[in-house]
Design an enzyme around this catalytic site. Structure first.
Site, PDB file in Angstrom:
ATOM      1  N   ARG A   1       1.042  -1.576  -0.002  1.00  0.00           N
ATOM      2  CA  ARG A   1      -0.396  -0.322  -0.073  1.00  0.00           C
ATOM      3  C   ARG A   1       0.559   1.320   0.193  1.00  0.00           C
ATOM      4  NH1 ARG A   1      -0.710   4.285   2.842  1.00  0.00           N
ATOM      5  NH2 ARG A   1      -0.359   3.124   4.809  1.00  0.00           N
ATOM      6  N   ASP A   2       1.491   1.426   1.613  1.00  0.00           N
ATOM      7  CA  ASP A   2       2.058   2.716   0.806  1.00  0.00           C
ATOM      8  C   ASP A   2       3.990   2.621   0.012  1.00  0.00           C
ATOM      9  OD1 ASP A   2       3.499   4.604   2.100  1.00  0.00           O
ATOM     10  OD2 ASP A   2       2.964   4.238   4.200  1.00  0.00           O
TER      11      ASP A   2
ATOM     12  N   HIS B   1       3.183   4.661  -3.003  1.00  0.00           N
ATOM     13  CA  HIS B   1       3.559   5.699  -3.167  1.00  0.00           C
ATOM     14  C   HIS B   1       4.574   5.693  -4.562  1.00  0.00           C
ATOM     15  CE1 HIS B   1       0.445   8.423  -1.306  1.00  0.00           C
ATOM     16  NE2 HIS B   1       0.999   7.065  -0.195  1.00  0.00           N
TER      17      HIS B   1
ATOM     18  N   SER C   1       3.495  10.872   9.126  1.00  0.00           N
ATOM     19  CA  SER C   1       3.672  11.301   7.831  1.00  0.00           C
ATOM     20  C   SER C   1       5.034  11.774   7.096  1.00  0.00           C
ATOM     21  CB  SER C   1       2.322  11.626   7.897  1.00  0.00           C
ATOM     22  OG  SER C   1       0.758  11.621   8.460  1.00  0.00           O
TER      23      SER C   1
ATOM     24  N   HIS D   1       2.723   4.524  13.097  1.00  0.00           N
ATOM     25  CA  HIS D   1       3.925   4.000  11.187  1.00  0.00           C
ATOM     26  C   HIS D   1       4.893   4.759  11.460  1.00  0.00           C
ATOM     27  CE1 HIS D   1       2.527   3.596   7.012  1.00  0.00           C
ATOM     28  NE2 HIS D   1       3.208   4.920   6.884  1.00  0.00           N
TER      29      HIS D   1
ATOM     30  N   HIS E   1       8.022   6.884   9.111  1.00  0.00           N
ATOM     31  CA  HIS E   1       8.993   7.314   7.777  1.00  0.00           C
ATOM     32  C   HIS E   1       9.994   8.078   8.136  1.00  0.00           C
ATOM     33  CE1 HIS E   1       5.314   7.829   4.683  1.00  0.00           C
ATOM     34  NE2 HIS E   1       5.083   7.517   5.758  1.00  0.00           N
TER      35      HIS E   1
END
Length: 345
Positions: free
Chosen positions: A22-23, A26, A176, A203, A205
């Site tokens: 999913r991620d 990007h 994010s 989550h 990054h």
């Protein structure tokens, strides 16, 4: 095969949520194909990864000109991954406004095991209707707050408590933009842990190179669920590197239930089959993290900056000053044109 452990985690179980399919979308402009999805899903399943998330980078219903059109539709992606998974649970992500109840109904028809509803960090109310619908359908529904650095620990805790009232079986936050340092994570997860009695998730990054360290800080502060991606495959500088996080957790004494060799094999497949190259922390990614701008803006910022002949670093810092959030991709063009006009003046 498992990593050697030390007693620090005292055997506490940590659920790993793999967002690679999913991620990671990007990073390749949402162009993963059938065989790529199938190959990685099977590898993750063999490794014993508990949860595999699939879909457009921005979630159900998000494929569009504004944020990128996916090669495959939601139904096709869900069908492929559902068939590839024998033991791992299949999850999807949805942002209200992009996705709708109709999208959730189709996901339920594909026997999705878990749905995450995401909202901006101060707008948890937007998840109420969708969490209620999923509860009525008997599908596990989690809620996650995006761009969480924009809210205080107390505000995040209060939002999470409300999301539990709406029916979320777990709540969490996304870094994010890759903006956090470990102390930031400890403070926020600690406040959330005190406010709710359901599992808490985190989550990360990797814009500032802190994704693994921040994830460890989260679990030490009481998080029960950690997101990660194979080779860090994700938006911008990437996410927490799955095949690094798991053995570090096991070495600390936490329990993930994931087979190390199987996980390493899955990571090799991901690097070979899913991505042109693993994510790197380049100069623009660092600025994105410092500015606190959504990592998924990176490709769009680079495209617009090149076209308008402006410095993408300036674009990111200005987007940060304007507190841009996911869904405001049109603001990138506005900022670039304003910078170009100011330079001309």
């Amino acid at each position: 095969m498992s990593a050697a452990t030390s007693p620090g985690g005292a055997g506490k179980p940590v659920v790993i949520h793999d967002a690679s399919l999913r991620d990671g979308h990007h990073a390749v402009r949402h162009q993963l194909d059938r065989e790529q999805l199938r190959a990685y899903a099977r590898a993750a399943d063999i490794a014993g990864v508990p949860v595999v998330e699939v879909g457009h980078g921005n979630g159900l219903g998000a494929s569009s000109l504004q944020v990128g059109q996916a090669r495959l539709g939601d139904d096709e992606m869900l069908s492929i991954v559902r068939e590839a998974l024998s033991d791992s649970r299949m999850a999807v992500f949805m942002l209200p406004g992009w996705g709708t109840t109709a999208d959730l109904e189709r996901a339920v028809a594909h026997q999705v095991d878990m749905v995450r509803i995401g909202t901006h960090c101060t707008e948890g109310d937007l998840a109420e209707r969708h969490l209620g619908f999923l509860r009525e359908q008997g599908v596990e529904a989690q809620a996650v707050l995006l761009m969480s650095h924009m809210a205080t620990p107390d505000r995040l805790a209060r939002e999470c408590a409300r999301l539990v009232e709406f029916g979320a079986s777990a709540v969490g936050i996304m870094d994010s933009s890759g903006h956090y340092l470990p102390a930031d994570v400890t403070e926020r997860i600690g406040a959330m842990r005190e406010a709710v009695d359901v599992p808490v998730m985190f989550h990360a990054h990797n814009n500032l190179g802190m994704a693994v360290a921040n994830s460890i800080a989260a679990v030490e502060a009481g998080a029960d669920i950690l997101d990660a991606c194979a080779r860090g495959f994700g938006a911008g500088a990437g996410n927490t590197q799955l095949e690094v996080l798991v053995p570090v957790l096991e070495r600390m004494g936490f329990s993930t239930g994931i087979d190390l060799y199987g996980l390493l094999d899955a990571a090799d497949i991901a690097e070979r089959e899913l991505m042109p190259a693993p994510p790197t922390i380049d100069s623009v990614s660092v600025v994105s993290g410092l500015a606190g701008v959504f990592s998924g803006f990176k490709n769009r910022v680079l495209d617009v900056s090149r076209r308008e002949d402006v410095d993408p670093r300036d674009v990111f810092f200005e987007l940060g000053r304007r507190q841009a959030v996911a869904g405001q991709e049109d603001l990138i063009i506005e900022v670039a044109l304003a910078l170009k006009a100011a330079r001309g003046a």
